[in-house]
Design a protein around this motif. Sequence first.
Motif, PDB file in Angstrom:
ATOM      1  N   THR A   1       0.820  -1.215   0.000  1.00 47.37           N
ATOM      2  CA  THR A   1       0.000   0.000   0.000  1.00 47.37           C
ATOM      3  C   THR A   1       0.853   1.264   0.000  1.00 47.37           C
ATOM      4  N   GLY A   2       2.112   1.138   0.401  1.00 45.83           N
ATOM      5  CA  GLY A   2       2.955   2.317   0.532  1.00 45.83           C
ATOM      6  C   GLY A   2       2.771   3.037   1.861  1.00 45.83           C
ATOM      7  N   LEU A   3       1.883   2.520   2.718  1.00 44.88           N
ATOM      8  CA  LEU A   3       1.641   3.164   4.003  1.00 44.88           C
ATOM      9  C   LEU A   3       2.698   2.802   5.043  1.00 44.88           C
ATOM     10  N   VAL A   4       3.381   1.679   4.842  1.00 44.39           N
ATOM     11  CA  VAL A   4       4.460   1.278   5.742  1.00 44.39           C
ATOM     12  C   VAL A   4       5.685   0.900   4.911  1.00 44.39           C
ATOM     13  N   GLU A   5       6.825   0.917   5.567  1.00 43.19           N
ATOM     14  CA  GLU A   5       8.083   0.542   4.920  1.00 43.19           C
ATOM     15  C   GLU A   5       8.775  -0.522   5.764  1.00 43.19           C
ATOM     16  N   ARG A   6       9.446  -1.450   5.089  1.00 35.23           N
ATOM     17  CA  ARG A   6      10.244  -2.453   5.798  1.00 35.23           C
ATOM     18  C   ARG A   6      11.702  -2.035   5.741  1.00 35.23           C
ATOM     19  N   LEU A   7      12.322  -1.970   6.897  1.00 37.21           N
ATOM     20  CA  LEU A   7      13.717  -1.582   6.993  1.00 37.21           C
ATOM     21  C   LEU A   7      14.568  -2.811   7.295  1.00 37.21           C
ATOM     22  N   ALA A   8      15.665  -2.936   6.583  1.00 32.39           N
ATOM     23  CA  ALA A   8      16.534  -4.102   6.758  1.00 32.39           C
ATOM     24  C   ALA A   8      16.973  -4.249   8.209  1.00 32.39           C
ATOM     25  N   ARG A   9      16.685  -5.421   8.779  1.00 30.63           N
ATOM     26  CA  ARG A   9      17.074  -5.786  10.148  1.00 30.63           C
ATOM     27  C   ARG A   9      16.482  -4.869  11.210  1.00 30.63           C
ATOM     28  N   ARG A  10      15.495  -4.052  10.830  1.00 30.27           N
ATOM     29  CA  ARG A  10      14.903  -3.131  11.817  1.00 30.27           C
ATOM     30  C   ARG A  10      13.380  -3.214  11.835  1.00 30.27           C
ATOM     31  N   GLY A  11      12.798  -4.114  11.080  1.00 30.13           N
ATOM     32  CA  GLY A  11      11.347  -4.254  11.100  1.00 30.13           C
ATOM     33  C   GLY A  11      10.644  -3.230  10.225  1.00 30.13           C
ATOM     34  N   TYR A  12       9.506  -2.750  10.687  1.00 28.25           N
ATOM     35  CA  TYR A  12       8.666  -1.852   9.889  1.00 28.25           C
ATOM     36  C   TYR A  12       8.546  -0.477  10.542  1.00 28.25           C
ATOM     37  N   ARG A  13       8.198   0.487   9.709  1.00 29.14           N
ATOM     38  CA  ARG A  13       7.874   1.810  10.217  1.00 29.14           C
ATOM     39  C   ARG A  13       6.777   2.416   9.339  1.00 29.14           C
ATOM     40  N   VAL A  14       6.090   3.416   9.880  1.00 25.89           N
ATOM     41  CA  VAL A  14       5.120   4.164   9.099  1.00 25.89           C
ATOM     42  C   VAL A  14       5.876   4.927   8.021  1.00 25.89           C
ATOM     43  N   ALA A  15       5.309   4.994   6.824  1.00 30.33           N
ATOM     44  CA  ALA A  15       5.970   5.709   5.730  1.00 30.33           C
ATOM     45  C   ALA A  15       6.160   7.181   6.103  1.00 30.33           C
ATOM     46  N   PRO A  16       7.245   7.792   5.638  1.00 33.75           N
ATOM     47  CA  PRO A  16       7.449   9.216   5.912  1.00 33.75           C
ATOM     48  C   PRO A  16       6.403  10.060   5.204  1.00 33.75           C
ATOM     49  N   PRO A  17       6.251  11.324   5.611  1.00 30.89           N
ATOM     50  CA  PRO A  17       5.260  12.186   4.966  1.00 30.89           C
ATOM     51  C   PRO A  17       5.524  12.271   3.457  1.00 30.89           C
ATOM     52  N   ILE A  18       4.469  12.271   2.698  1.00 32.78           N
ATOM     53  CA  ILE A  18       4.607  12.392   1.256  1.00 32.78           C
ATOM     54  C   ILE A  18       5.001  13.830   0.913  1.00 32.78           C
ATOM     55  N   SER A  19       5.953  13.995   0.015  1.00 35.57           N
ATOM     56  CA  SER A  19       6.471  15.327  -0.297  1.00 35.57           C
ATOM     57  C   SER A  19       5.574  16.050  -1.295  1.00 35.57           C
ATOM     58  N   SER A  20       5.764  17.357  -1.398  1.00 37.67           N
ATOM     59  CA  SER A  20       4.992  18.151  -2.360  1.00 37.67           C
ATOM     60  C   SER A  20       5.228  17.663  -3.784  1.00 37.67           C
ATOM     61  N   GLU A  21       6.461  17.311  -4.090  1.00 37.44           N
ATOM     62  CA  GLU A  21       6.773  16.827  -5.435  1.00 37.44           C
ATOM     63  C   GLU A  21       6.077  15.497  -5.705  1.00 37.44           C
ATOM     64  N   GLN A  22       6.043  14.613  -4.720  1.00 39.17           N
ATOM     65  CA  GLN A  22       5.341  13.337  -4.886  1.00 39.17           C
ATOM     66  C   GLN A  22       3.846  13.564  -5.091  1.00 39.17           C
ATOM     67  N   ILE A  23       3.298  14.528  -4.350  1.00 38.46           N
ATOM     68  CA  ILE A  23       1.873  14.841  -4.500  1.00 38.46           C
ATOM     69  C   ILE A  23       1.579  15.313  -5.916  1.00 38.46           C
ATOM     70  N   ARG A  24       2.415  16.208  -6.438  1.00 36.37           N
ATOM     71  CA  ARG A  24       2.204  16.714  -7.802  1.00 36.37           C
ATOM     72  C   ARG A  24       2.246  15.579  -8.815  1.00 36.37           C
ATOM     73  N   LYS A  25       3.216  14.689  -8.664  1.00 35.66           N
ATOM     74  CA  LYS A  25       3.337  13.576  -9.606  1.00 35.66           C
ATOM     75  C   LYS A  25       2.143  12.636  -9.496  1.00 35.66           C
ATOM     76  N   LEU A  26       1.681  12.398  -8.267  1.00 31.22           N
ATOM     77  CA  LEU A  26       0.522  11.531  -8.069  1.00 31.22           C
ATOM     78  C   LEU A  26      -0.723  12.121  -8.735  1.00 31.22           C
ATOM     79  N   ILE A  27      -0.959  13.414  -8.531  1.00 29.98           N
ATOM     80  CA  ILE A  27      -2.138  14.047  -9.128  1.00 29.98           C
ATOM     81  C   ILE A  27      -2.016  14.095 -10.645  1.00 29.98           C
ATOM     82  N   ASP A  28      -0.800  14.279 -11.162  1.00 35.37           N
ATOM     83  CA  ASP A  28      -0.607  14.236 -12.624  1.00 35.37           C
ATOM     84  C   ASP A  28      -1.063  12.892 -13.189  1.00 35.37           C
TER      85      ASP A  28
END
Length: 231
Positions: free
Chosen positions: A64-91
Amino acid sequence: MAVTGSLLKRRRAALRDEVYSTILDMLLGGVFQPEESLSIDGLARDLDVSPTPVREAMVEMEHTGLVERLARRGYRVAPPISSEQIRKLIDVRKLLELQAVDWAYPHAKRLLPELRQAHAEHEVAWQNLEHEKGHLDLAHIRHYFDADWNFHRVIIRYANNSYLESAVDNLAFQAHRIRQTVGEGSSDGAQATAEHHAILEAFASGAREDALAAMEAHLNGVLRRSISDAE
């Protein structure tokens, strides 16, 4: 023995799906902070289940992209989506959803009852969020997201192209990522429902160009509001 084994598999799958749904509600509801570590054992204790269904749910959640798996460290919540990522997503959403409007428009008379129902459900979901501000229920937040997205899915379904439908569905959780401030008690519900109403009216009584313009205006509105929140 074979019957017993099959039953256990079904029960295990049902538990994994329930755990997945619960964690998804928590992520969409803003229970966790961006980049917060997610402990398999900790989630298992909180949900009163064994670590296995949590681990299986998190593997699926990665897509889903909502979580990330980190090598040897388990999972974390995905970082905030950037303005540039938002623009590309809406495009990308513009490319796909404007095409969906174009293909769905000839079926306007058939899709209108479903689109009206979807719009009504979206308005109810927004009103519930407004009423519950300050002590939001995760179920209301999930209902709001689902109702909003379902309005778009009605149009996409009537475009009658399974490849387009699959491509848009793959963006669903990314679309939710840029609007997780709902979990903090804010929402673009007033603007979004008004923009959806304009799309509905364009399908009901406007030309194809009106429907296309209404959808583009809505996605531009989503972009402006999301960029403002991100910055």
